[in-house]
Design a protein around this motif. Structure first.
Motif, PDB file in Angstrom:
ATOM      1  N   TYR A 181       3.249   5.220   4.727  1.00 50.41           N
ATOM      2  CA  TYR A 181       4.381   4.420   4.254  1.00 50.41           C
ATOM      3  C   TYR A 181       4.273   3.052   4.894  1.00 50.41           C
ATOM      4  CZ  TYR A 181       7.110   4.838   8.600  1.00 50.41           C
ATOM      5  OH  TYR A 181       7.536   4.759   9.897  1.00 50.41           O
ATOM      6  N   GLU A 182       4.803   2.059   4.193  1.00 53.11           N
ATOM      7  CA  GLU A 182       4.808   0.693   4.695  1.00 53.11           C
ATOM      8  C   GLU A 182       6.223   0.267   5.025  1.00 53.11           C
ATOM      9  OE1 GLU A 182       2.613  -2.128   2.353  1.00 53.11           O
ATOM     10  OE2 GLU A 182       0.816  -0.881   2.401  1.00 53.11           O
ATOM     11  N   LEU A 216       9.288  -3.902  14.538  1.00 55.24           N
ATOM     12  CA  LEU A 216       8.836  -2.621  15.088  1.00 55.24           C
ATOM     13  C   LEU A 216       7.401  -2.698  15.593  1.00 55.24           C
ATOM     14  CD1 LEU A 216      10.248  -0.035  12.511  1.00 55.24           C
ATOM     15  CD2 LEU A 216      11.128  -0.590  14.764  1.00 55.24           C
ATOM     16  N   TRP A 217       7.150  -2.021  16.684  1.00 52.58           N
ATOM     17  CA  TRP A 217       5.806  -1.887  17.249  1.00 52.58           C
ATOM     18  C   TRP A 217       5.143  -3.238  17.493  1.00 52.58           C
ATOM     19  CZ3 TRP A 217       5.620   1.091  12.262  1.00 52.58           C
ATOM     20  CH2 TRP A 217       6.313   2.299  12.376  1.00 52.58           C
ATOM     21  N   GLY A 218       5.951  -4.239  17.831  1.00 54.90           N
ATOM     22  CA  GLY A 218       5.422  -5.566  18.149  1.00 54.90           C
ATOM     23  C   GLY A 218       4.719  -6.231  16.983  1.00 54.90           C
ATOM     24  N   GLY A 219       5.030  -5.817  15.763  1.00 52.62           N
ATOM     25  CA  GLY A 219       4.412  -6.399  14.584  1.00 52.62           C
ATOM     26  C   GLY A 219       2.948  -6.018  14.405  1.00 52.62           C
ATOM     27  N   LYS A 220       2.489  -5.046  15.182  1.00 50.81           N
ATOM     28  CA  LYS A 220       1.070  -4.656  15.174  1.00 50.81           C
ATOM     29  C   LYS A 220       0.672  -3.823  13.953  1.00 50.81           C
ATOM     30  CE  LYS A 220      -2.241  -2.316  18.232  1.00 50.81           C
ATOM     31  NZ  LYS A 220      -2.415  -1.608  19.484  1.00 50.81           N
ATOM     32  N   TYR A 221       1.624  -3.084  13.384  1.00 51.87           N
ATOM     33  CA  TYR A 221       1.316  -2.169  12.285  1.00 51.87           C
ATOM     34  C   TYR A 221       2.143  -2.504  11.050  1.00 51.87           C
ATOM     35  CZ  TYR A 221      -0.533   0.605  16.156  1.00 51.87           C
ATOM     36  OH  TYR A 221      -1.215   1.023  17.262  1.00 51.87           O
ATOM     37  N   LYS A 222       1.570  -2.257   9.879  1.00 51.48           N
ATOM     38  CA  LYS A 222       2.309  -2.478   8.637  1.00 51.48           C
ATOM     39  C   LYS A 222       3.058  -1.226   8.191  1.00 51.48           C
ATOM     40  CE  LYS A 222      -1.818  -1.865   5.714  1.00 51.48           C
ATOM     41  NZ  LYS A 222      -2.650  -2.554   4.713  1.00 51.48           N
ATOM     42  N   GLY A 223       2.832  -0.125   8.861  1.00 52.06           N
ATOM     43  CA  GLY A 223       3.489   1.136   8.542  1.00 52.06           C
ATOM     44  C   GLY A 223       2.858   2.258   9.334  1.00 52.06           C
ATOM     45  N   GLN A 224       3.039   3.474   8.859  1.00 47.94           N
ATOM     46  CA  GLN A 224       2.467   4.629   9.552  1.00 47.94           C
ATOM     47  C   GLN A 224       1.573   5.438   8.628  1.00 47.94           C
ATOM     48  OE1 GLN A 224       5.322   7.172  11.550  1.00 47.94           O
ATOM     49  NE2 GLN A 224       5.588   5.703  13.193  1.00 47.94           N
ATOM     50  N   SER A 225       0.560   6.049   9.232  1.00 46.99           N
ATOM     51  CA  SER A 225      -0.297   7.040   8.593  1.00 46.99           C
ATOM     52  C   SER A 225       0.057   8.362   9.270  1.00 46.99           C
ATOM     53  CB  SER A 225      -1.774   6.696   8.816  1.00 46.99           C
ATOM     54  OG  SER A 225      -2.595   7.740   8.361  1.00 46.99           O
ATOM     55  N   GLN A 226       0.796   9.210   8.550  1.00 46.67           N
ATOM     56  CA  GLN A 226       1.350  10.417   9.153  1.00 46.67           C
ATOM     57  C   GLN A 226       0.602  11.677   8.742  1.00 46.67           C
ATOM     58  OE1 GLN A 226       5.463  10.159   7.821  1.00 46.67           O
ATOM     59  NE2 GLN A 226       6.040   9.165   9.729  1.00 46.67           N
ATOM     60  N   SER A 227       0.300  12.507   9.739  1.00 46.36           N
ATOM     61  CA  SER A 227      -0.218  13.857   9.508  1.00 46.36           C
ATOM     62  C   SER A 227       1.001  14.776   9.475  1.00 46.36           C
ATOM     63  CB  SER A 227      -1.160  14.271  10.634  1.00 46.36           C
ATOM     64  OG  SER A 227      -2.293  13.432  10.655  1.00 46.36           O
TER      65      SER A 227
END
Length: 158
Positions: free
Chosen positions: A75-76, A85-96
């Motif tokens: 998700y983005e 969120l997360w210091g702007g380092k990620y555009k979203g999450q890759s979830q297992s």
């Protein structure tokens, strides 16, 4: 930017209802399943069990892993959250994602953990999930339902 590695849990009780909770840091009437980022080198299964316990007090001895999603689900973040969120380092999450069966009792659930994340919880029909989550995760929850559909009760006509 990349996706933050994460793990998530769809937790079913004996009535085939899914555990959802409201975040403590939000006043939205949105409900989510337990999830969170993986520690460096942490296996997704271990991270899912850790997050479940950290967020709900439910230990690994109170669940049975039924299934794992066939692939990571993404998700983005919406633009207004992407820089916060997360210091702007990620555009979203890759979830297992993991489907788990709750083998404990309501007494095993404790939202007042060392670092509380949730303020309330409930058990809901799995097919209601996309209507309960924040809008930017709706497609993600639809994909989770597709992944685990063979383990879920049939969608009710109601």
């Amino acid at each position: 930017m990349t996706y933050r590695p994460a793990a998530a849990v769809m937790l079913l009780n004996d009535e085939n209802k899914v555990f959802v909770a409201q975040r403590i840091d939000s006043s939205l009437d949105a409900w989510q399943m337990p999830q969170g980022g993986l520690d460096p080198g942490e296996r997704a299964r271990d991270g899912a069990l850790r997050e479940l316990e950290e967020e709900t007090g439910i230990g690994p001895d109170k669940v049975e892993i039924v299934a794992e999603a066939s692939r990571p689900l993404l998700y983005e973040l919406p633009p207004e959250l992407g820089t916060k969120l997360w210091g702007g380092k990620y555009k979203g999450q890759s979830q297992s994602w993991f489907l788990m069966r709750f083998r404990g009792t309501e007494a095993d659930i404790d939202l007042d953990t060392a670092h509380p994340e949730f303020r309330a919880y409930q058990w809901v029909d799995p097919w209601r999930l996309p209507d309960l989550i924040v809008a930017f995760k709706k497609r993600l929850y639809e994909e989770v339902l597709e992944e685990f559909a063979s383990h879920l009760p049939p969608r009710s006509a109601a």
